[in-house]
Design a protein around this motif. Structure first.
Motif, PDB file in Angstrom:
ATOM      1  N   GLN A 307       0.935  -1.205   0.003  1.00 23.64           N
ATOM      2  CA  GLN A 307      -0.108   0.130  -0.002  1.00 23.64           C
ATOM      3  C   GLN A 307       0.832   1.277  -0.009  1.00 23.64           C
ATOM      4  OE1 GLN A 307      -3.388   0.149  -0.150  1.00 23.64           O
ATOM      5  NE2 GLN A 307      -2.663  -2.112  -0.587  1.00 23.64           N
ATOM      6  N   PRO A 308       0.260   2.320  -0.519  1.00 18.26           N
ATOM      7  CA  PRO A 308       1.384   3.523  -0.601  1.00 18.26           C
ATOM      8  C   PRO A 308       1.383   4.201   0.850  1.00 18.26           C
ATOM      9  CG  PRO A 308      -1.119   3.866  -1.393  1.00 18.26           C
ATOM     10  CD  PRO A 308      -0.796   2.489  -1.137  1.00 18.26           C
ATOM     11  N   SER A 309       2.594   4.981   1.016  1.00 21.63           N
ATOM     12  CA  SER A 309       2.780   5.405   2.139  1.00 21.63           C
ATOM     13  C   SER A 309       2.358   6.780   2.446  1.00 21.63           C
ATOM     14  CB  SER A 309       4.286   5.655   2.446  1.00 21.63           C
ATOM     15  OG  SER A 309       5.026   4.415   2.399  1.00 21.63           O
ATOM     16  N   SER A 310       2.069   7.381   3.456  1.00 22.53           N
ATOM     17  CA  SER A 310       1.561   8.522   3.517  1.00 22.53           C
ATOM     18  C   SER A 310       2.276   9.391   4.883  1.00 22.53           C
ATOM     19  CB  SER A 310      -0.004   8.655   3.691  1.00 22.53           C
ATOM     20  OG  SER A 310      -0.320   8.004   4.967  1.00 22.53           O
ATOM     21  N   ILE A 311       2.019  10.767   4.742  1.00 32.06           N
ATOM     22  CA  ILE A 311       2.667  11.751   5.910  1.00 32.06           C
ATOM     23  C   ILE A 311       1.474  11.871   6.692  1.00 32.06           C
ATOM     24  CG2 ILE A 311       3.813  13.660   6.319  1.00 32.06           C
ATOM     25  CD1 ILE A 311       5.163  13.231   3.558  1.00 32.06           C
ATOM     26  N   PHE A 312       1.886  11.450   8.065  1.00 31.55           N
ATOM     27  CA  PHE A 312       0.750  11.614   8.979  1.00 31.55           C
ATOM     28  C   PHE A 312       0.668  12.704   9.715  1.00 31.55           C
ATOM     29  CE2 PHE A 312      -0.557  11.114  13.459  1.00 31.55           C
ATOM     30  CZ  PHE A 312      -1.952  10.787  13.152  1.00 31.55           C
ATOM     31  N   LEU A 313       1.872  13.397   9.922  1.00 23.80           N
ATOM     32  CA  LEU A 313       1.890  14.705  10.416  1.00 23.80           C
ATOM     33  C   LEU A 313       3.513  15.027  10.515  1.00 23.80           C
ATOM     34  CD1 LEU A 313       3.264  14.614  13.502  1.00 23.80           C
ATOM     35  CD2 LEU A 313       0.743  14.011  14.261  1.00 23.80           C
ATOM     36  N   GLY A 314       3.603  16.339  10.732  1.00 26.28           N
ATOM     37  CA  GLY A 314       5.195  16.856  10.680  1.00 26.28           C
ATOM     38  C   GLY A 314       5.110  18.258  11.435  1.00 26.28           C
ATOM     39  N   GLY A 315       6.104  18.653  11.804  1.00 23.32           N
ATOM     40  CA  GLY A 315       6.420  20.033  12.539  1.00 23.32           C
ATOM     41  C   GLY A 315       7.875  19.388  13.462  1.00 23.32           C
ATOM     42  N   HIS A 316       7.715  20.423  14.368  1.00 22.43           N
ATOM     43  CA  HIS A 316       9.209  20.251  15.177  1.00 22.43           C
ATOM     44  C   HIS A 316       9.132  20.226  16.934  1.00 22.43           C
ATOM     45  CE1 HIS A 316       8.511  24.906  15.576  1.00 22.43           C
ATOM     46  NE2 HIS A 316       9.314  24.651  16.826  1.00 22.43           N
ATOM     47  N   TYR A 317       9.877  19.554  17.385  1.00 21.04           N
ATOM     48  CA  TYR A 317       9.730  19.625  18.823  1.00 21.04           C
ATOM     49  C   TYR A 317      10.721  20.573  19.408  1.00 21.04           C
ATOM     50  CZ  TYR A 317       7.992  14.730  18.897  1.00 21.04           C
ATOM     51  OH  TYR A 317       7.424  13.680  18.481  1.00 21.04           O
ATOM     52  N   GLU A 318      10.384  21.241  20.454  1.00 21.65           N
ATOM     53  CA  GLU A 318      11.062  22.345  21.367  1.00 21.65           C
ATOM     54  C   GLU A 318      11.349  21.654  22.630  1.00 21.65           C
ATOM     55  OE1 GLU A 318       9.951  26.407  21.174  1.00 21.65           O
ATOM     56  OE2 GLU A 318      10.033  26.322  19.100  1.00 21.65           O
ATOM     57  N   ASP A 319      12.582  21.490  23.016  1.00 22.70           N
ATOM     58  CA  ASP A 319      12.993  20.789  24.316  1.00 22.70           C
ATOM     59  C   ASP A 319      13.659  21.646  25.053  1.00 22.70           C
ATOM     60  OD1 ASP A 319      12.014  18.565  22.710  1.00 22.70           O
ATOM     61  OD2 ASP A 319      14.348  17.783  22.002  1.00 22.70           O
ATOM     62  N   VAL A 320      13.802  21.197  26.427  1.00 17.95           N
ATOM     63  CA  VAL A 320      14.589  21.461  27.636  1.00 17.95           C
ATOM     64  C   VAL A 320      15.223  20.414  28.284  1.00 17.95           C
ATOM     65  CG1 VAL A 320      14.724  22.701  29.682  1.00 17.95           C
ATOM     66  CG2 VAL A 320      13.278  23.788  27.931  1.00 17.95           C
ATOM     67  N   TYR A 321      16.604  20.423  28.060  1.00 12.99           N
ATOM     68  CA  TYR A 321      17.059  19.018  28.880  1.00 12.99           C
ATOM     69  C   TYR A 321      17.711  19.383  30.038  1.00 12.99           C
ATOM     70  CZ  TYR A 321      16.936  18.493  23.634  1.00 12.99           C
ATOM     71  OH  TYR A 321      16.775  18.409  22.280  1.00 12.99           O
ATOM     72  N   ALA A 322      17.686  18.197  30.886  1.00 15.59           N
ATOM     73  CA  ALA A 322      18.532  18.466  32.357  1.00 15.59           C
ATOM     74  C   ALA A 322      19.163  17.515  32.397  1.00 15.59           C
ATOM     75  CB  ALA A 322      17.330  18.585  33.493  1.00 15.59           C
ATOM     76  N   LYS A 323      20.487  17.656  33.070  1.00 16.50           N
ATOM     77  CA  LYS A 323      21.377  16.605  33.232  1.00 16.50           C
ATOM     78  C   LYS A 323      21.182  16.227  34.666  1.00 16.50           C
ATOM     79  CE  LYS A 323      26.380  15.891  32.524  1.00 16.50           C
ATOM     80  NZ  LYS A 323      27.609  16.470  32.026  1.00 16.50           N
ATOM     81  N   THR A 324      20.721  14.923  34.798  1.00 15.38           N
ATOM     82  CA  THR A 324      20.532  14.365  35.891  1.00 15.38           C
ATOM     83  C   THR A 324      21.544  13.290  36.056  1.00 15.38           C
ATOM     84  OG1 THR A 324      19.190  12.146  35.137  1.00 15.38           O
ATOM     85  CG2 THR A 324      18.019  14.368  35.107  1.00 15.38           C
ATOM     86  N   PRO A 325      21.577  12.398  37.606  1.00 16.10           N
ATOM     87  CA  PRO A 325      22.165  11.640  37.699  1.00 16.10           C
ATOM     88  C   PRO A 325      22.264  10.437  36.856  1.00 16.10           C
ATOM     89  CG  PRO A 325      21.252  12.342  40.012  1.00 16.10           C
ATOM     90  CD  PRO A 325      20.652  13.056  38.668  1.00 16.10           C
ATOM     91  N   GLU A 326      21.209  10.158  36.192  1.00 17.67           N
ATOM     92  CA  GLU A 326      20.919   9.129  35.259  1.00 17.67           C
ATOM     93  C   GLU A 326      21.557   9.630  33.836  1.00 17.67           C
ATOM     94  OE1 GLU A 326      16.665   9.270  35.965  1.00 17.67           O
ATOM     95  OE2 GLU A 326      16.660   7.105  36.124  1.00 17.67           O
ATOM     96  N   GLY A 327      21.915  10.815  33.590  1.00 17.70           N
ATOM     97  CA  GLY A 327      22.320  11.238  32.457  1.00 17.70           C
ATOM     98  C   GLY A 327      21.165  12.368  31.793  1.00 17.70           C
ATOM     99  N   TRP A 328      21.445  12.885  30.610  1.00 15.19           N
ATOM    100  CA  TRP A 328      20.397  14.022  30.176  1.00 15.19           C
ATOM    101  C   TRP A 328      19.222  13.384  29.828  1.00 15.19           C
ATOM    102  CZ3 TRP A 328      21.587  18.845  29.701  1.00 15.19           C
ATOM    103  CH2 TRP A 328      22.990  19.295  29.814  1.00 15.19           C
ATOM    104  N   ARG A 329      18.106  14.238  30.406  1.00 20.32           N
ATOM    105  CA  ARG A 329      16.716  13.749  29.930  1.00 20.32           C
ATOM    106  C   ARG A 329      15.974  14.951  29.518  1.00 20.32           C
ATOM    107  NH1 ARG A 329      18.940   9.522  30.799  1.00 20.32           N
ATOM    108  NH2 ARG A 329      18.273   7.741  31.821  1.00 20.32           N
ATOM    109  N   PHE A 330      14.657  14.639  29.124  1.00 19.15           N
ATOM    110  CA  PHE A 330      13.882  15.770  28.651  1.00 19.15           C
ATOM    111  C   PHE A 330      13.311  16.353  29.899  1.00 19.15           C
ATOM    112  CE2 PHE A 330      13.322  12.879  24.892  1.00 19.15           C
ATOM    113  CZ  PHE A 330      13.793  13.722  23.956  1.00 19.15           C
ATOM    114  N   LYS A 331      13.317  17.651  30.118  1.00 18.20           N
ATOM    115  CA  LYS A 331      12.531  18.439  31.160  1.00 18.20           C
ATOM    116  C   LYS A 331      11.186  19.053  30.477  1.00 18.20           C
ATOM    117  CE  LYS A 331      13.169  21.614  34.876  1.00 18.20           C
ATOM    118  NZ  LYS A 331      12.635  20.782  35.953  1.00 18.20           N
ATOM    119  N   THR A 332      11.470  19.465  29.514  1.00 21.34           N
ATOM    120  CA  THR A 332       9.998  19.704  28.657  1.00 21.34           C
ATOM    121  C   THR A 332      10.342  19.229  27.591  1.00 21.34           C
ATOM    122  OG1 THR A 332      10.397  21.917  27.998  1.00 21.34           O
ATOM    123  CG2 THR A 332       9.425  21.548  30.401  1.00 21.34           C
TER     124      THR A 332
END
Lengths: 345, 195
Positions: A307-332
């Motif tokens: 079956q043909p493919s289609s583009i469901f959605l697109g855009g961009h993410y805006e992130d804030v990262y935090a360095k935790t004892p586990e490593g870098w993580r998404f904060k928002t």
């Protein structure tokens, strides 16, 4: 003095053994090497060269074959009822020759590169969208032909990092297949041992508002894991939720805390071989508290059963990262859908 | 062994460690006599990471990622786009015709902007190689029309960029970027095997 020389020689020898033992993939009990920032970057380069080599068939296919180590294999799990494996330089080169194509033909669009140290070298996974663009001569529209996931094993040879094995799994949203792509563990701090070490200690710049090479790579790896956690979701959203800090917020819909994030992820379509979220253009910036970043997303519904493919959605993410004892993580993490203000030109 | 010689040994040990370590880190460098160099951007044997640090490499990746936002959003009235190029930097189309210099690049960005929320240029497969005076690179581009009113999402086109980068006092910048559209698909229709 003589005993000192012996001591030095012994020390040097043992250091050399430690330094190079990680490169041997032949030992049944190969140790897991320490991957440096440059190892990550060089493996990524190998992964990116794959597209050019295959799409252009350069050097009569040998540019493709030479991305593999001597005894390495490519397996197309979608070829035939039980998949097909190619081994040896000549067979791999023949695979890349394919049809006559232009040196400008670009098809294998590879992203979401996740790399982990593993015994004898490294393992990794990537998404691949296989586009057909510039088929104008046939009057056909550009389209996503198909796509899925590569499951890789890398080995460091005297010539540099090479594929030891690469397997392609066609994206499907249905039941898991055998063998499913290996699941990678939860991301961990690259700075923890074993992790990459900077050859130049000064490049681990502790200045606030600046990021070391290892920080950039760990944040890239965090973001690259996101699509797998969402699309394959092997553990009821746990891997997904663990990419975030405990107090993280995702928008939209606004979802706060790991439990809610896990629930949200599990409500999204997923499957062991499902590849839907393709990320690109990852920008990272240091802030006094950590880092912020953004990247483009296109969610592709890759056509199954011809079956043909289609583009469901697109855009961009805006992130804030935090360095935790586990490593870098998404904060928002906030998704903003693409909208075009002006007519396309 | 007295304290002093122990220290000497340990310093030498560290030196050896650093040496072994750096050899480990760069052992991917292609030996000039290697029979199997990676195919390079310019068709020459790859020199791997000689001359580029991890941070150089990362900064060049960041430059290329920023390009997409700058061209799609036309931020700061096209000035963000132009600022990604060196003062004498140029964008070249498929024929090699160049748009050169800050003013011309600002004007180019203004013509191509698609709005502050647009995601159109998706850039992947970024290969980077050092050169004697900077670096060169290339990437795949897919242009996606998403969220354009009532029209279904589709692929506008794509191809690849060929870049020359230069390290300026402000950081890595494009010295030249050329876009080459994809052409010459070997597939009449969808029968190609996945590879």
């Amino acid at each position: 003095m003589k005993s000192m020389r012996i001591a030095i020689a012994t020390a040097a020898l043992s250091v050399l053994v430690v330094g190079f033992s990680g490169t041997s993939a032949q030992q049944p009990t190969s140790p897991t090497p320490v991957l440096t920032a440059l190892d990550y970057l060089e493996i990524e380069q190998l992964v990116y060269r794959y597209g050019y080599a295959l799409d252009t068939g350069a050097d009569n296919g040998f540019a493709y074959a030479d991305l593999y180590a001597d005894d390495a294999t490519f397996t197309g799990t979608n070829q035939g009822p039980s998949g097909r494996t190619y081994q040896g330089r000549e067979r791999l080169a023949a695979l890349a020759r394919g049809g006559k194509r232009s040196p400008n033909f670009m098809s294998h669009w590879v992203t979401n590169v996740v790399i982990e140290p593993a015994p004898g070298g490294a393992v990794g996974k990537t998404y691949v969208g296989i586009f057909d663009i510039g088929n104008g001569g046939n009057g056909a529209k550009s389209r996503v032909d198909h796509g899925g996931i590569y499951n890789d094993v890398y080995v460091k040879t005297p010539q540099g990092w090479r594929f030891k094995s690469r397997s392609f799994f066609e994206s499907t949203s249905g039941a898991p297949v055998q063998p499913p792509p290996a699941m990678l563990g939860t991301p961990r701090a690259l700075s923890a041992s074993p992790g990459p070490q900077s050859p130049n200690p000064e490049s681990r710049n502790p200045n606030p508002g600046r990021l070391a090479a290892e920080d950039y790579i760990e944040i890239q790896q965090l973001v690259a894991r996101y699509p797998y956690a969402l699309d394959q979701n092997p553990d009821e959203g746990l891997s997904y939720a663990n990419l975030f800090t405990p107090d993280a917020v995702f928008r939209q819909p606004r979802t706060e805390g790991r439990q809610n994030l896990a629930r949200m992820a599990s409500g999204a379509p997923h499957g062991a071989k499902y590849a839907r979220h393709f990320l690109a253009n990852h920008v990272i910036e240091a802030t006094p508290d950590g880092a912020v970043g953004k990247q483009y997303l296109v969610a592709v519904d890759i056509g199954e059963s011809a079956q043909p493919s289609s583009i469901f959605l697109g855009g961009h993410y805006e992130d804030v990262y935090a360095k935790t004892p586990e490593g870098w993580r998404f904060k928002t993490r906030t998704f903003i859908a693409s909208a075009t203000a002006t007519e396309a030109k | 062994m007295n304290v002093r010689s122990t220290r000497v040994v340990s310093i030498i040990g560290v030196g050896v460690l650093a040496l072994a370590w750096s050899a480990h880190a760069v052992s991917g460098q292609v030996d000039p006599t290697s029979p199997r160099p990676l195919a390079s951007v310019a068709g020459k044997p790859a020199a791997s990471f000689a001359g580029l640090t991890a941070l150089d490499y990362i900064e060049i990746k960041q430059l290329v990622s920023r390009y997409a936002y700058a061209v799609d959003t036309g931020a700061d009235n096209g000035n963000v786009y132009a600022s990604l190029f060196a003062p004498d930097g140029a964008f070249a189309d498929r024929t090699g015709r160049e748009t050169k210099g800050r003013e011309a690049l600002v004007a180019l960005a203004r013509r191509n902007t698609r709005g502050p929320q647009s995601a159109f240029h998706f850039i992947v497969n970024h290969v980077i190689e050092p050169t004697s005076d900077g670096a060169v690179g290339k990437e795949y581009l897919v242009q996606l029309r998403i969220g354009e009113g009532e029209k279904p999402n589709d692929i506008f086109g794509g191809g690849h960029y060929e870049d020359v980068y230069v390290k300026t006092p402000d950081g890595w910048r494009f010295k030249r970027r050329q876009f080459m559209p994809s052409e010459g698909s070997p597939r009449p229709r969808r029968e190609a095997e996945a590879r």
